[in-house]
Motif scaffolding. Sequence first.
Motif, mmCIF file in Angstrom:
data_model
loop_
_atom_site.group_PDB
_atom_site.id
_atom_site.type_symbol
_atom_site.label_atom_id
_atom_site.label_comp_id
_atom_site.label_asym_id
_atom_site.label_seq_id
_atom_site.Cartn_x
_atom_site.Cartn_y
_atom_site.Cartn_z
ATOM 1 N N ASN A 181 0.799 -1.218 0.000
ATOM 2 C CA ASN A 181 0.000 0.000 0.000
ATOM 3 C C ASN A 181 0.836 1.275 0.000
ATOM 4 O OD1 ASN A 181 -2.749 1.180 0.262
ATOM 5 N ND2 ASN A 181 -1.886 2.040 2.134
ATOM 6 N N GLY A 182 2.142 1.177 -0.070
ATOM 7 C CA GLY A 182 2.957 2.363 0.124
ATOM 8 C C GLY A 182 2.965 2.736 1.586
ATOM 9 N N SER A 183 3.043 4.010 1.886
ATOM 10 C CA SER A 183 3.000 4.464 3.275
ATOM 11 C C SER A 183 1.544 4.605 3.717
ATOM 12 C CB SER A 183 3.724 5.804 3.422
ATOM 13 O OG SER A 183 3.630 6.262 4.751
ATOM 14 N N PHE A 184 1.135 3.811 4.683
ATOM 15 C CA PHE A 184 -0.257 3.814 5.129
ATOM 16 C C PHE A 184 -0.670 5.166 5.713
ATOM 17 C CE2 PHE A 184 0.593 -0.650 4.808
ATOM 18 C CZ PHE A 184 -0.630 -1.239 4.529
ATOM 19 N N LEU A 185 0.247 5.821 6.400
ATOM 20 C CA LEU A 185 -0.081 7.080 7.056
ATOM 21 C C LEU A 185 -0.055 8.269 6.111
ATOM 22 C CD1 LEU A 185 1.825 6.658 10.447
ATOM 23 C CD2 LEU A 185 -0.581 6.253 9.974
ATOM 24 N N ASN A 186 0.457 8.107 4.898
ATOM 25 C CA ASN A 186 0.458 9.188 3.908
ATOM 26 C C ASN A 186 -0.679 9.060 2.912
ATOM 27 O OD1 ASN A 186 2.709 10.413 5.006
ATOM 28 N ND2 ASN A 186 4.148 9.294 3.716
ATOM 29 N N ASN A 187 -1.491 8.037 3.060
ATOM 30 C CA ASN A 187 -2.619 7.802 2.162
ATOM 31 C C ASN A 187 -3.905 8.204 2.879
ATOM 32 O OD1 ASN A 187 -4.617 6.834 0.474
ATOM 33 N ND2 ASN A 187 -3.575 4.911 0.032
ATOM 34 N N PRO A 188 -4.631 9.223 2.378
ATOM 35 C CA PRO A 188 -5.864 9.647 3.065
ATOM 36 C C PRO A 188 -6.905 8.544 3.212
ATOM 37 C CG PRO A 188 -5.193 11.279 1.436
ATOM 38 C CD PRO A 188 -4.327 10.073 1.220
ATOM 39 N N ALA A 189 -6.864 7.545 2.326
ATOM 40 C CA ALA A 189 -7.856 6.475 2.385
ATOM 41 C C ALA A 189 -7.570 5.474 3.498
ATOM 42 C CB ALA A 189 -7.928 5.752 1.038
ATOM 43 N N THR A 190 -6.317 5.399 3.947
ATOM 44 C CA THR A 190 -5.949 4.373 4.928
ATOM 45 C C THR A 190 -5.410 4.939 6.240
ATOM 46 O OG1 THR A 190 -3.710 4.216 3.980
ATOM 47 C CG2 THR A 190 -5.401 2.718 3.103
ATOM 48 N N ILE A 212 -3.419 10.586 17.424
ATOM 49 C CA ILE A 212 -3.392 11.533 16.312
ATOM 50 C C ILE A 212 -2.222 12.505 16.473
ATOM 51 C CG2 ILE A 212 -4.726 13.272 15.080
ATOM 52 C CD1 ILE A 212 -5.891 10.435 14.963
ATOM 53 N N TYR A 213 -2.025 12.990 17.680
ATOM 54 C CA TYR A 213 -0.968 13.970 17.925
ATOM 55 C C TYR A 213 0.412 13.373 17.651
ATOM 56 C CZ TYR A 213 1.865 17.455 20.353
ATOM 57 O OH TYR A 213 2.809 18.405 20.658
ATOM 58 N N VAL A 214 0.629 12.142 18.072
ATOM 59 C CA VAL A 214 1.952 11.526 17.934
ATOM 60 C C VAL A 214 2.206 11.043 16.511
ATOM 61 C CG1 VAL A 214 3.374 9.567 18.663
ATOM 62 C CG2 VAL A 214 2.076 10.855 20.349
ATOM 63 N N MET A 215 1.180 10.499 15.846
ATOM 64 C CA MET A 215 1.413 9.798 14.587
ATOM 65 C C MET A 215 1.153 10.629 13.342
ATOM 66 S SD MET A 215 -0.058 5.979 15.484
ATOM 67 C CE MET A 215 0.634 5.300 13.978
ATOM 68 N N THR A 216 0.131 11.487 13.345
ATOM 69 C CA THR A 216 -0.245 12.137 12.079
ATOM 70 C C THR A 216 -0.460 13.640 12.163
ATOM 71 O OG1 THR A 216 -2.621 11.781 12.436
ATOM 72 C CG2 THR A 216 -1.390 10.006 11.340
ATOM 73 N N GLN A 217 -0.742 14.177 13.348
ATOM 74 C CA GLN A 217 -1.064 15.600 13.485
ATOM 75 C C GLN A 217 -2.261 16.010 12.618
ATOM 76 O OE1 GLN A 217 0.758 18.341 15.261
ATOM 77 N NE2 GLN A 217 1.412 16.571 16.458
ATOM 78 N N GLY A 218 -3.148 15.068 12.354
ATOM 79 C CA GLY A 218 -4.333 15.369 11.554
ATOM 80 C C GLY A 218 -4.153 15.168 10.060
ATOM 81 N N TYR A 219 -2.942 14.950 9.597
ATOM 82 C CA TYR A 219 -2.684 14.745 8.170
ATOM 83 C C TYR A 219 -2.861 13.270 7.824
ATOM 84 C CZ TYR A 219 -0.722 19.434 8.507
ATOM 85 O OH TYR A 219 -0.562 20.777 8.729
ATOM 86 N N THR A 277 -7.184 12.391 9.261
ATOM 87 C CA THR A 277 -7.123 11.884 10.635
ATOM 88 C C THR A 277 -7.436 12.984 11.650
ATOM 89 O OG1 THR A 277 -4.743 12.309 10.784
ATOM 90 C CG2 THR A 277 -5.421 10.140 9.998
ATOM 91 N N TYR A 278 -8.017 14.057 11.193
ATOM 92 C CA TYR A 278 -8.367 15.180 12.061
ATOM 93 C C TYR A 278 -9.601 14.811 12.866
ATOM 94 C CZ TYR A 278 -8.098 20.188 13.135
ATOM 95 O OH TYR A 278 -7.920 21.397 13.761
ATOM 96 N N THR A 279 -9.496 14.825 14.193
ATOM 97 C CA THR A 279 -10.613 14.423 15.051
ATOM 98 C C THR A 279 -11.159 15.635 15.810
ATOM 99 O OG1 THR A 279 -9.122 13.874 16.881
ATOM 100 C CG2 THR A 279 -9.682 12.099 15.330
#
Length: 310
Positions: free
Chosen positions: A163-172, A249-256, A261-263
Amino acid sequence: MTTTPRRPSRREQHRLGGTSAKVTARNTLIAYAFLMPFLILLVVYHTWPVIFGTYLAFTKYNIISPPKWVGLANFRELFADEQFWSGLKNSLKYILIVPVIQVIAILVALLVNRPMKGIGFFRTAFYVPVVTSFAVVGLMWNWMYQQGGAVNTVLGFIGLPQNGSFLNNPATALYAVMFVTLWKGIGYYMVLYLAGLQGISPELEEAATIDGASRPQVFWHITLPGLRPTILVCSLLSTISAIKVFEEIYVMTQGYPAGSTYTALFYTYSRAFQDYKYGLAAAGGIIIALISIIFGLINFRLTRGGKVDA
């Protein structure tokens, strides 16, 4: 020859009653003296922040100037903000992990509840993620989710598309973070369910087995109803944690990426500590609290208030 015990006079009864009342009052004062440090901390760090935060929700406040009463203006701005609705939508999506984590935790608790060699090691192994700092967990899973990380390596090994980078894909990205929450929380709820299982009388299950009930029937009609109070507690804790998800969210993605991943709670954090709109952040906090209460009532309804069938 027996003697009849002398009945105390009214004066003696009054004196004894007064002494008993003094002892009761003294014991009550001693109890409150022991409770006082906790009550003070509860008021300072819980009750007062709730009251002051509710007040701030109706004011314009940026920590520099005094709060200015604006009524419902913060709530109108909040409901008109698409970013808030996007964050709330992602927070509600996060609730999807609640039934999953409960089912898996019950199954794991059933597994480690059996008397077998080395069971202490397995219980500890399942609980290790719970006590691991999320800073460490976040860094570890960030690396595992990278394009050349462990997750994609395993997918390629078993013949599934990478899948490539899971955290850089908005779908995953959101689902990848949800899986980390699931992985980290199973051990915590496992311990609670393990305590619930050990509180169920073995005689009930043995009697059902003697009467010809199969193992699934024993679980469905004896074990599961006996776990209902624990299910209520775990479901409430898990639901509230899902709605208020922030640390992951704060540690892993910051909402990106792209706000996927914005909650809702991350929205209140951003408004308060990045935009310094504390009144708007407090209004968002009230909405999150109300939603948590609604889902708490739903949990009570689904579990019948945690009551065990007679």
